[in-house]
Write an enzyme that holds these catalytic residues in place. Structure first.
Site, mmCIF file in Angstrom:
data_model
loop_
_atom_site.group_PDB
_atom_site.id
_atom_site.type_symbol
_atom_site.label_atom_id
_atom_site.label_comp_id
_atom_site.label_asym_id
_atom_site.label_seq_id
_atom_site.Cartn_x
_atom_site.Cartn_y
_atom_site.Cartn_z
ATOM 1 N N ASP A 3 3.453 -0.022 -3.050
ATOM 2 C CA ASP A 3 2.671 -0.502 -1.919
ATOM 3 C C ASP A 3 1.715 -1.577 -2.414
ATOM 4 O OD1 ASP A 3 1.326 -0.795 0.448
ATOM 5 O OD2 ASP A 3 0.898 1.315 0.736
ATOM 6 N N ASP A 4 1.993 -2.833 -2.114
ATOM 7 C CA ASP A 4 1.147 -3.972 -2.500
ATOM 8 C C ASP A 4 1.232 -4.287 -3.997
ATOM 9 O OD1 ASP A 4 0.381 -3.643 0.125
ATOM 10 O OD2 ASP A 4 -1.733 -3.244 -0.281
ATOM 11 N N CYS A 43 2.804 -4.145 5.601
ATOM 12 C CA CYS A 43 3.411 -2.872 5.246
ATOM 13 C C CYS A 43 4.494 -2.382 6.206
ATOM 14 C CB CYS A 43 2.318 -1.816 5.130
ATOM 15 S SG CYS A 43 2.948 -0.193 4.683
ATOM 16 N N ASN A 250 5.138 -5.652 -0.201
ATOM 17 C CA ASN A 250 4.556 -7.003 -0.145
ATOM 18 C C ASN A 250 3.704 -7.213 -1.389
ATOM 19 O OD1 ASN A 250 2.929 -5.322 2.349
ATOM 20 N ND2 ASN A 250 1.700 -5.991 0.605
#
Length: 451
Positions: A3-4, A43, A250
């Site tokens: 996540d990120d 997301c 992302n």
């Protein structure tokens, strides 16, 4: 799925400071892609693309799913877990979910609830996440699809007394999920701010470095969870049988990356190990998009989508380093939070990127975790006109079109959309972009008519 997580914080992608031995080993045994891109740096929309093979403007997940944002994919969309289940696969998920409705993204086994950005969720504890998967992986019989989705290295969030979320810790850095008591099975790796590598798109100051140090720590924690999961696969005799894909939804949660379609937001890690014992390892520069993930998995599983997908399997470039790849990929961002309307469409080739800012009259909107970051706050409070390599006004107020020569200008600073010597390239890319919008039933294609 991370996540990120950007390519800026992985040893195998060239960062000599960060410690990611398990992901580096996976890359050494598999294929590391150097031109892999999400289609939207947000997301829920990104995850919906990964799990459907359809762009967010086609599957209906225009923005964030949780709480009052309430974006959902269309109920007639067939998600990847459903398609694999029809082929006889057992399906399970653990960690962050953040897509809806359940009918579209239906997993047979839910190993953790996966509330979005819940600081107490299992998604921050990757070794425990892996342990939760052991029984599912070890079950004999049918093949399986496991969706292992970490909350790391997303920024930490808190809640204000009025119930609203907050990421604000200025002047201290956001902790990116790191905590004093640590997590079970994790050897926390602490980084000195003066040792981290500041990417060119960020301001090199004390606040940014302090936040990057926390971000690195979260990435190293995630890496240990990946290592534990791989060990469980090996212990169960499933490692050689499995297609293993590591990626992120992302780029890193700093302004200039997440929620933008500049390369720090959309050019991401992709590491894939194919099934089999003696796999050739190589670095693959072919263009790959997240809309291609579902078609590729279905290809390996021998399963059918039942309908036409907007991505295509990249199995050929995964198995042959010299195979011809795609000549261009496309991206489509609509919103992040419900108040953050800023649709963008992108076509990217190995050399050029064209960005179409459909609502360019608006000031570019900031996601909460970005505007409250100490890195951004420090620049605001210093009254600087520059953020990283880009003028702040250039970042906030964008023209209708942005065209960049990525070979000469990797920072995407010099906009060539009005350059007379680039009009042929501009027109060629714009024609292809319009065709992409038409072929993917983009609701925003209508703007070309009424404007």
């Amino acid at each position: 799925m991370a996540d990120d997580h950007g390519t800026d914080a992985l040893g195998c992608y060239g960062n000599p400071v960060i410690q990611t031995p398990n992901l580096d080993k996976l890359a050494a045994e598999g294929v590391r892609f150097t031109n892999a891109f999400c289609t939207t740096a947000s997301c829920s929309p990104s995850r919906s693309v990964l799990l459907t093979g359809l762009h967010n403007h086609a599957n209906g997940m225009y923005g964030l799913e949780h709480t009052y944002h309430h974006f959902n994919s269309f109920e007639n969309v067939a998600g990847l877990p459903e398609l694999l289940a029809k082929k006889g696969y057992r399906t399970a998920r653990v960690g962050k979910f953040h897509v809806a409705p359940e009918k579209v993204f239906q997993f047979q086994t839910v190993l953790s609830a996966g509330q979005a950005n819940d600081p107490n969720a299992l998604g921050r504890s990757p070794v425990e996440m892996a342990a939760a998967c052991k029984a599912f992986i070890s079950q004999p019989g049918k093949p399986f699809f496991l969706y292992f989705a970490s909350d790391d290295p997303h920024r930490s969030n808190g809640v204000l007394p009025n119930g609203h979320p907050t990421f604000n810790s200025y002047p201290a850095p956001n902790l990116f999920g790191n905590r004093r008591q640590g997590y079970p099975g994790i050897k926390e790796i602490v980084y000195a701010p003066d040792k981290v590598i500041v990417p060119p798109f960020l301001p090199d100051n004390a606040e940014t470095r302090a936040e990057l140090a926390q971000y690195y720590q979260a990435v190293s924690r995630l890496d240990q969870g990946v290592g534990q999961l791989i060990q469980i696969l090996k212990d169960a005799g499933q490692y050689e049988n499995s297609l293993i894909i590591y990626l992120s939804d992302n780029g890193v949660a700093f302004p200039g990356a997440k929620t933008t379609l500049y390369d720090p937001g959309m050019k991401l890690p992709l590491i894939v190990r194919r099934p089999g014992k003696d796999q050739k390892s190589f670095v693959q520069p072919a263009l790959v998009s997240w809309v291609d993930i579902t078609p590729t998995i279905l290809d390996y599983a021998g399963a059918s989508s039942g309908t036409k997908l907007q991505g295509k399997s990249f199995r050929a470039v995964l198995e042959n380093e010299k195979a011809a790849g795609q000549t261009e990929i496309y991206a489509s961002h609509s919103l992040h939070e419900i108040t953050m309307y800023y649709p963008m469409r992108v076509i990217r080739t190995p050399k050029y990127k064209l960005i179409y800012n459909l609502a360019h009259e608006l000031t570019f909107p900031f996601a909460l975790d970005l505007v409250e970051s100490s890195a951004w706050q420090s620049v605001q409070k210093s009254k600087s006109n520059i953020y990283g390599q880009r003028a702040i006004q250039q970042f906030l107020h964008r023209p209708k079109f942005e065209l960049y020569d990525l070979e000469k200008d990797p920072g995407e600073i010099n906009n060539l959309a009005q350059s007379k010597s680039h009009q042929e390239v501009f027109n060629q890319l714009l024609t292809k972009m319009k065709q992409f919008q038409k072929e993917t039933s983009d609701p925003w294609y209508h703007k070309w008519t009424y404007e």
